[in-house]
Design a protein around this motif. Structure first.
Motif, PDB file in Angstrom:
ATOM      1  N   VAL A  29       0.792  -1.234   0.000  1.00 42.90           N
ATOM      2  CA  VAL A  29       0.000   0.000   0.000  1.00 42.90           C
ATOM      3  C   VAL A  29       0.821   1.279   0.000  1.00 42.90           C
ATOM      4  CG1 VAL A  29      -2.025  -1.093   1.030  1.00 42.90           C
ATOM      5  CG2 VAL A  29      -0.257  -0.106   2.522  1.00 42.90           C
ATOM      6  N   GLY A  30       2.153   1.173   0.024  1.00 41.59           N
ATOM      7  CA  GLY A  30       2.984   2.350  -0.147  1.00 41.59           C
ATOM      8  C   GLY A  30       3.076   3.262   1.060  1.00 41.59           C
ATOM      9  N   ALA A  31       3.507   4.490   0.803  1.00 40.53           N
ATOM     10  CA  ALA A  31       3.711   5.487   1.855  1.00 40.53           C
ATOM     11  C   ALA A  31       2.487   6.385   1.973  1.00 40.53           C
ATOM     12  CB  ALA A  31       4.959   6.316   1.542  1.00 40.53           C
ATOM     13  N   GLU A  32       2.605   7.430   2.778  1.00 39.31           N
ATOM     14  CA  GLU A  32       1.470   8.342   2.974  1.00 39.31           C
ATOM     15  C   GLU A  32       1.507   9.513   2.006  1.00 39.31           C
ATOM     16  OE1 GLU A  32      -0.693   9.241   6.820  1.00 39.31           O
ATOM     17  OE2 GLU A  32       0.677  10.960   6.705  1.00 39.31           O
ATOM     18  N   LEU A  33       2.703  10.038   1.732  1.00 36.77           N
ATOM     19  CA  LEU A  33       2.860  11.113   0.767  1.00 36.77           C
ATOM     20  C   LEU A  33       3.323  10.534  -0.562  1.00 36.77           C
ATOM     21  CD1 LEU A  33       4.671  13.778   2.978  1.00 36.77           C
ATOM     22  CD2 LEU A  33       2.220  13.540   2.547  1.00 36.77           C
ATOM     23  N   ASN A  34       2.957  11.177  -1.650  1.00 43.85           N
ATOM     24  CA  ASN A  34       3.309  10.682  -2.984  1.00 43.85           C
ATOM     25  C   ASN A  34       2.956   9.213  -3.131  1.00 43.85           C
ATOM     26  OD1 ASN A  34       4.603  13.155  -4.021  1.00 43.85           O
ATOM     27  ND2 ASN A  34       6.093  12.750  -2.413  1.00 43.85           N
ATOM     28  N   ASN A  35       1.798   8.860  -2.630  1.00 45.06           N
ATOM     29  CA  ASN A  35       1.421   7.452  -2.554  1.00 45.06           C
ATOM     30  C   ASN A  35       1.199   6.820  -3.926  1.00 45.06           C
ATOM     31  OD1 ASN A  35      -1.146   5.450  -2.541  1.00 45.06           O
ATOM     32  ND2 ASN A  35       0.122   5.101  -0.739  1.00 45.06           N
ATOM     33  N   THR A  36       1.663   5.589  -4.039  1.00 39.78           N
ATOM     34  CA  THR A  36       1.213   4.642  -5.050  1.00 39.78           C
ATOM     35  C   THR A  36       0.978   3.337  -4.305  1.00 39.78           C
ATOM     36  OG1 THR A  36       3.413   3.746  -5.574  1.00 39.78           O
ATOM     37  CG2 THR A  36       2.674   5.657  -6.854  1.00 39.78           C
ATOM     38  N   SER A 362      14.856   5.168 -12.899  1.00 36.69           N
ATOM     39  CA  SER A 362      14.570   5.804 -14.188  1.00 36.69           C
ATOM     40  C   SER A 362      13.096   5.628 -14.559  1.00 36.69           C
ATOM     41  CB  SER A 362      15.460   5.229 -15.290  1.00 36.69           C
ATOM     42  OG  SER A 362      15.310   3.822 -15.388  1.00 36.69           O
ATOM     43  N   THR A 363      12.566   4.424 -14.368  1.00 33.76           N
ATOM     44  CA  THR A 363      11.158   4.161 -14.670  1.00 33.76           C
ATOM     45  C   THR A 363      10.242   4.686 -13.572  1.00 33.76           C
ATOM     46  OG1 THR A 363      11.778   2.168 -15.866  1.00 33.76           O
ATOM     47  CG2 THR A 363       9.481   2.345 -15.215  1.00 33.76           C
ATOM     48  N   LEU A 364      10.699   4.620 -12.342  1.00 36.67           N
ATOM     49  CA  LEU A 364       9.923   5.044 -11.173  1.00 36.67           C
ATOM     50  C   LEU A 364      10.575   6.251 -10.520  1.00 36.67           C
ATOM     51  CD1 LEU A 364       9.218   1.550  -9.560  1.00 36.67           C
ATOM     52  CD2 LEU A 364       7.696   2.880 -11.020  1.00 36.67           C
ATOM     53  N   PRO A 365       9.851   6.999  -9.694  1.00 34.42           N
ATOM     54  CA  PRO A 365      10.446   8.141  -9.004  1.00 34.42           C
ATOM     55  C   PRO A 365      11.452   7.699  -7.934  1.00 34.42           C
ATOM     56  CG  PRO A 365       8.032   8.268  -9.026  1.00 34.42           C
ATOM     57  CD  PRO A 365       8.402   6.891  -9.447  1.00 34.42           C
ATOM     58  N   CYS A 366      12.412   8.596  -7.651  1.00 36.47           N
ATOM     59  CA  CYS A 366      13.323   8.362  -6.523  1.00 36.47           C
ATOM     60  C   CYS A 366      12.594   8.464  -5.188  1.00 36.47           C
ATOM     61  CB  CYS A 366      14.446   9.398  -6.527  1.00 36.47           C
ATOM     62  SG  CYS A 366      15.590   9.270  -7.886  1.00 36.47           S
ATOM     63  N   GLY A 367      11.541   9.251  -5.177  1.00 29.03           N
ATOM     64  CA  GLY A 367      10.819   9.509  -3.944  1.00 29.03           C
ATOM     65  C   GLY A 367       9.860   8.397  -3.576  1.00 29.03           C
ATOM     66  N   ASP A 368       8.853   8.743  -2.781  1.00 30.12           N
ATOM     67  CA  ASP A 368       7.987   7.721  -2.191  1.00 30.12           C
ATOM     68  C   ASP A 368       7.045   7.058  -3.191  1.00 30.12           C
ATOM     69  OD1 ASP A 368       9.234   8.199   0.159  1.00 30.12           O
ATOM     70  OD2 ASP A 368       7.478   8.954   1.233  1.00 30.12           O
ATOM     71  N   GLY A 369       7.021   7.532  -4.427  1.00 28.42           N
ATOM     72  CA  GLY A 369       6.216   6.878  -5.446  1.00 28.42           C
ATOM     73  C   GLY A 369       6.692   5.477  -5.784  1.00 28.42           C
ATOM     74  N   SER A 370       7.909   5.130  -5.365  1.00 29.63           N
ATOM     75  CA  SER A 370       8.441   3.785  -5.619  1.00 29.63           C
ATOM     76  C   SER A 370       8.355   2.871  -4.398  1.00 29.63           C
ATOM     77  CB  SER A 370       9.903   3.873  -6.073  1.00 29.63           C
ATOM     78  OG  SER A 370      10.718   4.414  -5.049  1.00 29.63           O
ATOM     79  N   ILE A 371       7.941   3.410  -3.259  1.00 29.68           N
ATOM     80  CA  ILE A 371       7.953   2.658  -2.005  1.00 29.68           C
ATOM     81  C   ILE A 371       7.110   1.386  -2.090  1.00 29.68           C
ATOM     82  CG2 ILE A 371       7.034   2.705   0.366  1.00 29.68           C
ATOM     83  CD1 ILE A 371       9.705   3.939   0.277  1.00 29.68           C
ATOM     84  N   SER A 372       5.945   1.458  -2.720  1.00 30.70           N
ATOM     85  CA  SER A 372       5.058   0.288  -2.754  1.00 30.70           C
ATOM     86  C   SER A 372       5.721  -0.891  -3.466  1.00 30.70           C
ATOM     87  CB  SER A 372       3.724   0.644  -3.422  1.00 30.70           C
ATOM     88  OG  SER A 372       3.907   1.062  -4.755  1.00 30.70           O
ATOM     89  N   LEU A 373       6.446  -0.617  -4.555  1.00 32.90           N
ATOM     90  CA  LEU A 373       7.136  -1.698  -5.259  1.00 32.90           C
ATOM     91  C   LEU A 373       8.190  -2.334  -4.359  1.00 32.90           C
ATOM     92  CD1 LEU A 373       7.780  -3.349  -7.804  1.00 32.90           C
ATOM     93  CD2 LEU A 373       9.379  -1.528  -8.456  1.00 32.90           C
TER      94      LEU A 373
END
Length: 387
Positions: A29-36, A362-373
Motif C-alpha cells: 500500500v505504499g507510503a502516505e505522501l506521494n502514494n502509489t 529511471s522508470t519510477l520516481p526516486c521519492g515515495d512513489g516507488s515505495i510500494s514496489l
C-alpha cells in the motif's frame, strides 16, 4: 527523472526478476505522501498511478477506489498485505483494517523499501549481491523509532544493515519543522553551540530554547532533506515557511545552478565518526565553514553550489571507506533528495573515476512513489525464503 507517474506512464507493469516466483494477490500500500500502491499479479508487478497525499480525503478515497478497481482489472483479489513500518501512515492504517486471518499483513522499513524498489526496477535477481543503499529523503520511521533520512545501508531484498547515517538533529515543533525551514536551521546550529540570534531575530527562538531544555521533544531526525531546508533558510530561501513540498530544496538547487565559478569551489568538511554499531556523520565543521562564508559575504550561489558539491564528495568518500570493510560493488541512490539533478550530475562525475557502479531510478520516481514496489519485493523475497 520522473517525479510522479501520471497519464501515459501508469499503471507501470514490471516483470518479476529472476528467482521470484508467482505471487498472485500481494498488495503493497505504499507510503502516505506521494502514494502509489503495488499489486502483484501472476508474474508481474503492477504499480498504480500517482495518488498523492493520503491526508487529503479525496486522495484517500481515490486510493481505496483504485485498489478495488485494480483487483478486478488484474483478477488479483488480495491474499497478502504489506505496509510501511510507520503505524500512523494512513496507508498503514488502511492495511491494518483490511487484514484478516487469511490475508496476513507485513511491515517493511521505509528506506529498505526504497533500495529494493530500485533493485527490482533494474531487474536484479532475488539472490543478487548486497549493495550499498544510500537513501536520502525527507523522513521515514527507522528501526530505532527515530526519523531516518540520511542513510547508508548494506542491503539486499531480504534485509539491511545500517552502516552510517547523518547525525540526529531535534525536530523542533514536530510537523512544523517540515514546513518552516528556520526551525531546522536553528536546531542544527544550536546542537553545535553555533546559533547566533542574528539569523533568527524575526522568529520565536525563546520558545525553541525552552523546548530544547524540556523533555517534550519526542523525535530527532537524520534527514538530508531537512538539512537542505536548514541551508536554504540561511541563504534567505523560504525565510518563513514553504508553500509546496520540497520548495526550499528546489530553490536551493536552482540557486546553486547560478554559480559561475564551479571549478574553483572548495568543499565543506563533514566528519564520519565511528560509533559502537554504525558510523555517524557530524556536521559541526560544515556549519562552521558555511557560517564563515556568510560572514565573509561569499555569494549565495557559490555557497549553495559548494553545499551540493560537498554532499557529493561526502557520499563518495563514505562509500569508499565503507567498502574497505564491507563487500559491495554497487551503490544504489534512492529517496526524494536524488530528484536533485545537480547532485546526481556531480555524483556521476565523481563515481566515474572509481570501480563502483551507481544505480538509481529511471522508470519510477526516486521519492515515495516507488515505495510500494519495494515493499512488495521485500515481502515476496522473504516469503519465498522463509515461508
Amino acid at each position: 527523472h520522473l517525479i510522479r507517474r501520471a497519464r501515459g506512464y501508469a499503471p507501470t507493469v514490471l516483470p518479476l526478476p529472476n528467482g521470484f516466483k508467482k505471487a498472485q494477490g500481494l498488495l503493497a500500500v505504499g507510503a502516505e505522501l506521494n502514494n502509489t500502491f503495488c499489486l502483484l499479479s501472476q508474474t508481474e508487478a503492477v504499480i498504480s498511478q500517482h495518488i498523492g497525499d493520503l491526508t487529503s480525503l479525496q486522495n484517500y478515497q481515490d486510493f481505496s477506489h483504485n485498489i478495488t478497481l485494480y483487483q478486478h482489472l488484474y483478477a488479483s483479489p488480495i491474499q497478502r498485505l504489506v505496509c510501511d513500518f510507520h503505524p500512523d501512515y494512513l496507508s498503514s492504517k488502511y492495511a491494518d483494517r483490511t487484514q484478516t486471518d487469511t490475508t496476513p499483513l507485513s511491515q517493511i522499513q521505509h528506506h529498505h523499501a526504497h533500495i529494493a524498489a530500485c533493485l527490482f526496477e533494474h531487474n536484479r535477481a532475488i539472490d543478487s549481491a548486497k549493495v550499498l543503499g544510500v537513501v536520502w529523503d525527507g523522513m521515514g520511521l527507522g528501526a530505532d523509532k527515530q526519523l531516518w533520512g540520511g542513510e547508508f545501508l548494506l542491503a539486499d531484498y531480504l534485509g539491511f544493515k545500517r552502516l552510517a547515517h547523518f547525525e540526529y538533529t531535534p525536530l523542533l515543533g514536530a510537523d512544523h519543522a517540515q514546513t518552516q525551514p528556520w526551525r531546522m536551521a536553528y536546531a542544527h546550529l544550536t546542537q553545535h553551540d553555533l546559533a547566533t540570534k542574528a539569523y533568527f531575530h524575526q522568529h520565536p527562538t525563546d520558545q525553541l530554547d525552552n523546548l530544547l531544555t524540556s523533555n517534550f521533544i519526542q523525535h530527532s531526525t537524520s534527514s538530508v532533506g531537512r538539512l537542505f531546508d536548514a541551508v536554504a533558510y540561511l541563504l534567505d530561501i523560504c525565510p518563513e515557511y514553504i508553500s509546496y513540498e520540497a520548495q526550499a530544496a528546489i530553490e536551493l538547487e536552482a540557486l546553486a545552478s547560478q554559480c559561475h565559478t564551479v571549478d574553483a569551489q572548495p568543499t565543506y568538511k563533514f566528519d564520519l565518526k565511528p560509533a559502537q554499531q554504525h558510523s555517524h556523520i557530524c556536521c559541526k565543521n560544515f556549519w562552521i565553514a558555511l557560517l564563515a562564508d556568510l560572514d565573509n559575504h561569499v555569494k549565495r550561489e557559490d555557497i549553495a553550489y559548494r553545499f551540493h558539491l560537498s554532499l557529493a564528495q561526502l557520499l563518495l568518500d563514505t562509500a569508499l571507506q565503507l567498502k574497505q570493510t564491507h563487500a559491495f560493488d554497487t551503490v544504489v541512490l534512492s529517496g526524494g533528495v536524488f530528484h536533485n539533478q545537480l547532485l546526481i550530475t556531480l555524483l556521476s562525475d565523481l563515481f566515474a573515476a572509481t570501480d563502483l557502479s551507481l544505480l538509481t531510478h529511471s522508470t519510477l520516481p526516486c521519492g515515495d512513489g516507488s515505495i510500494s514496489l519495494g515493499q512488495a519485493a521485500i515481502d515476496l523475497a522473504r516469503e519465498q525464503k522463509y515461508g
